[in-house]
Design a protein around this motif. Structure first.
Motif, mmCIF file in Angstrom:
data_model
loop_
_atom_site.group_PDB
_atom_site.id
_atom_site.type_symbol
_atom_site.label_atom_id
_atom_site.label_comp_id
_atom_site.label_asym_id
_atom_site.label_seq_id
_atom_site.Cartn_x
_atom_site.Cartn_y
_atom_site.Cartn_z
ATOM 1 N N ILE A 164 90.912 39.594 14.743
ATOM 2 C CA ILE A 164 91.884 39.100 13.769
ATOM 3 C C ILE A 164 91.613 37.633 13.440
ATOM 4 O O ILE A 164 91.665 37.221 12.271
ATOM 5 C CB ILE A 164 93.318 39.301 14.300
ATOM 6 N N GLY A 212 90.859 45.455 6.546
ATOM 7 C CA GLY A 212 91.361 44.615 7.623
ATOM 8 C C GLY A 212 92.433 45.260 8.477
ATOM 9 O O GLY A 212 92.372 45.227 9.717
ATOM 10 N N ILE A 213 93.425 45.864 7.848
ATOM 11 C CA ILE A 213 94.514 46.483 8.617
ATOM 12 C C ILE A 213 94.001 47.692 9.389
ATOM 13 O O ILE A 213 94.352 47.898 10.560
ATOM 14 C CB ILE A 213 95.684 46.847 7.684
ATOM 15 N N LYS A 214 93.133 48.486 8.772
ATOM 16 C CA LYS A 214 92.563 49.648 9.472
ATOM 17 C C LYS A 214 91.748 49.203 10.682
ATOM 18 O O LYS A 214 91.812 49.828 11.749
ATOM 19 C CB LYS A 214 91.674 50.456 8.516
ATOM 20 N N MET A 216 92.093 46.352 12.374
ATOM 21 C CA MET A 216 93.003 45.765 13.363
ATOM 22 C C MET A 216 93.655 46.847 14.217
ATOM 23 O O MET A 216 93.713 46.739 15.444
ATOM 24 C CB MET A 216 94.057 44.928 12.646
ATOM 25 N N THR A 217 94.117 47.897 13.596
ATOM 26 C CA THR A 217 94.761 48.970 14.362
ATOM 27 C C THR A 217 93.762 49.708 15.245
ATOM 28 O O THR A 217 94.101 50.131 16.360
ATOM 29 C CB THR A 217 95.464 49.965 13.422
ATOM 30 N N ASP A 296 100.750 38.204 2.528
ATOM 31 C CA ASP A 296 101.018 39.554 3.035
ATOM 32 C C ASP A 296 99.945 39.999 4.009
ATOM 33 O O ASP A 296 100.238 40.597 5.054
ATOM 34 C CB ASP A 296 101.114 40.551 1.877
ATOM 35 N N PHE A 297 98.685 39.709 3.668
ATOM 36 C CA PHE A 297 97.577 40.088 4.549
ATOM 37 C C PHE A 297 97.723 39.409 5.907
ATOM 38 O O PHE A 297 97.611 40.049 6.957
ATOM 39 C CB PHE A 297 96.241 39.725 3.903
ATOM 40 N N CYS A 298 97.970 38.107 5.883
ATOM 41 C CA CYS A 298 98.101 37.357 7.142
ATOM 42 C C CYS A 298 99.241 37.906 7.994
ATOM 43 O O CYS A 298 99.093 38.094 9.209
ATOM 44 C CB CYS A 298 98.312 35.877 6.855
ATOM 45 N N GLU A 300 100.591 40.890 7.902
ATOM 46 C CA GLU A 300 100.305 42.264 8.345
ATOM 47 C C GLU A 300 99.352 42.304 9.533
ATOM 48 O O GLU A 300 99.541 43.087 10.464
ATOM 49 C CB GLU A 300 99.720 43.081 7.179
ATOM 50 N N VAL A 301 98.314 41.466 9.513
ATOM 51 C CA VAL A 301 97.333 41.524 10.606
ATOM 52 C C VAL A 301 97.686 40.596 11.762
ATOM 53 O O VAL A 301 97.086 40.685 12.834
ATOM 54 C CB VAL A 301 95.892 41.236 10.116
#
Length: 363
Positions: A164, A212-214, A216-217, A296-298, A300-301
Motif C-alpha cells: 500500500i 489497487g483495491i484488488k 490490497m485485498t 477516494d483511492f487513498c 479505500e486502500v
C-alpha cells in the motif's frame, strides 16, 4: 536539450526468481556482497543457496539509515574483501544504500526488492538522509542499476501495508510528471521528458486505479493474484521509470519537508508521498473530480489523507511552516512546478489538504 529516458539494463519479475540470483550475477562477477537486514537474510538465503553454484556470498546487515556514515562503512567493508558485485536485498533504504556504495566503488549493482513499497529499485538515484533520518540530498547516479530482480512470491507475502505504501509512492508519478511536462523541467537523468516516460507515468496511475483495491485485498490474504503482479510492476518499474525520466515536483518535495517533523519518521516514504500528492493537487487547484478520485483511492486502500494519520497531532503554524520551508529548499524539486511556489503557499496547501482529508474521511 535532448530527451533522455533511463532504465535498468534488465528488469526481471516473477515467482521464484530469488533462486536465480547467482545465475544472473554471473554476468558481472562471482564474489557477491549482499546488503540486507538480519530478518531479510533469513527469508531469502534458503532460496539463494538453492541456485548458488560457485558464487561466494558475503552478507552484511544494514544498520537502518541511508546516510553517508552507513555508505562509507559498507564501502570499506566490501572493498576489504575484493567484492565483484554489490547486491541490495530488501526495502528502499537498503536499495538506495547499495546503489550508492556501488557507485563510489565503481562496481556493478544488482537490486532485489523484497517489498514493493517504493519506486527506488529501478532508479539511478539514492535519497540520502542524515544519521538522524532527516532528508539531506539526492545523489544522482550516472547509470541505472545493472539488474533488478523481483520475486513476486516473496513480495506478495510481505505485510500489506508495504505494498500500500508503494502505491502511495507510485500515486505521485503521473501528477509530478504532468507538472514537469507543463514547466518543461529537466528530469532526474538530465534531459527532457520522452513520450515513453509520460506514457509509463499515465499507465502507472491507471494501473493503481484499476487494480489497487484488488491487490490490497489479495496481499492481506498473502496471495499473489494478477492484480498483485500488476501493482508490483506499477510500484516498481512503471513508477521508477516514470518519475526518473519525467521528473519529480511538488509531492516528493512535500515528503522531504515532512521529514522535519519527527513524528513522521515512523511512517513509510510512500505514505508521506501520498499525502504530498494531495498537497500538490491543492497547490494546483486541481479539478474536483480528479482530486476526489485520488482522495477516494487513498481512503479505500488505507493511505494517509490527514496530518493526524501521519502522526502529527500538534499542528502549530511554526511546525507546519518549518516543513513548508524545507519543501521549498532551492535544491529540492518544488521548483519543477509550473508556477512559483512559496513556503506560504505550501503551508496553505498542507492545511487545505488536511482539511479536505478530514472532511471526506470522517464523513
Amino acid at each position: 536539450m535532448a530527451m533522455i529516458i533511463g532504465s535498468p539494463t534488465r528488469y526481471i519479475q516473477g515467482k521464484g526468481e530469488m533462486k536465480n540470483l547467482c545465475s544472473y550475477a554471473g554476468n558481472f562477477g562471482k564474489k557477491l556482497y549482499v546488503l540486507t537486514s538480519a530478518s531479510g537474510r533469513g527469508r531469502v538465503e534458503p532460496s539463494i543457496k538453492e541456485g548458488q553454484g560457485d558464487c561466494s556470498i558475503t552478507y552484511e546487515v544494514f544498520q537502518g539509515e541511508c546516510c553517508m556514515t552507513e555508505i562509507n562503512r559498507i564501502k570499506e567493508a566490501a572493498g576489504s574483501i575484493g567484492s565483484d558485485v554489490i547486491v541490495g536485498i530488501g526495502g528502499g533504504k537498503i536499495l538506495d544504500t547499495a546503489k550508492a556504495v556501488a557507485y563510489y566503488m565503481n562496481k556493478p549493482v544488482m537490486i532485489v526488492p523484497t517489498i514493493a513499497s517504493t519506486d527506488a529499485p529501478c532508479s539511478a538515484l539514492s535519497v540520502i538522509y542524515t544519521d538522524e533520518g532527516v532528508f539531506e540530498k539526492y545523489l544522482f547516479l550516472p547509470t541505472s542499476p545493472n539488474m533488478v530482480i523481483v520475486d513476486t512470491e516473496i513480495v506478495s507475502k510481505a505485510p500489506a501495508r508495504l505494498l500500500i505504501s508503494g502505491m502511495g509512492d507510485a500515486l505521485a508519478t503521473y501528477f509530478e510528471a504532468r507538472a514537469c511536462k507543463r514547466s518543461d523541467a529537466v528530469n532526474c537523468v538530465g534531459g527532457k521528458c520522452t513520450l515513453a516516460a509520460m506514457s509509463l507515468a499515465q499507465l502507472c496511475y491507471d494501473t493503481l486505479i484499476g487494480s489497487g483495491i484488488k491487490a490490497m485485498t489479495a496481499v492481506k490474504e498473502g496471495i499473489c493474484t494478477k492484480a498483485v503482479e500488476d501493482i508490483i510492476e506499477a510500484n516498481t518499474y512503471l513508477s521508477g521509470i516514470g518519475f526518473e525520466s519525467a521528473g519529480l515536483a511538488g509531492a516528493h518535495a512535500i515528503h522531504n519537508g515532512l521529514t522535519a517533523i519527527e513524528e513522521t519518521h515512523q511512517f513509510y516514504h510512500g505514505e508521506k508521498v501520498a499525502f504530498g500528492t494531495l498537497v500538490q493537487l491543492v497547490l494546483e487547484d486541481a479539478d474536483e473530480d480528479e482530486l476526489m478520485e485520488v482522495l477516494d483511492f487513498c481512503i479505500e486502500v488505507g493511505l494517509p489523507v490527514t496530518l493526524k494519520e501521519l502522526g502529527i497531532t500538534e499542528t502549530s503554524p511554526e511546525r507546519i511552516m518549518e516543513a513548508a520551508k524545507l519543501a521549498c529548499a532551492p535544491e529540492d524539486t518544488m521548483g519543477n512546478m509550473p508556477f512559483e511556489v512559496t513556503p506560504d503557499d505550501v503551508y496553505a496547501a498542507i492545511m487545505g489538504a488536511d482539511a479536505l482529508g478530514r472532511y471526506y474521511s470522517e464523513s
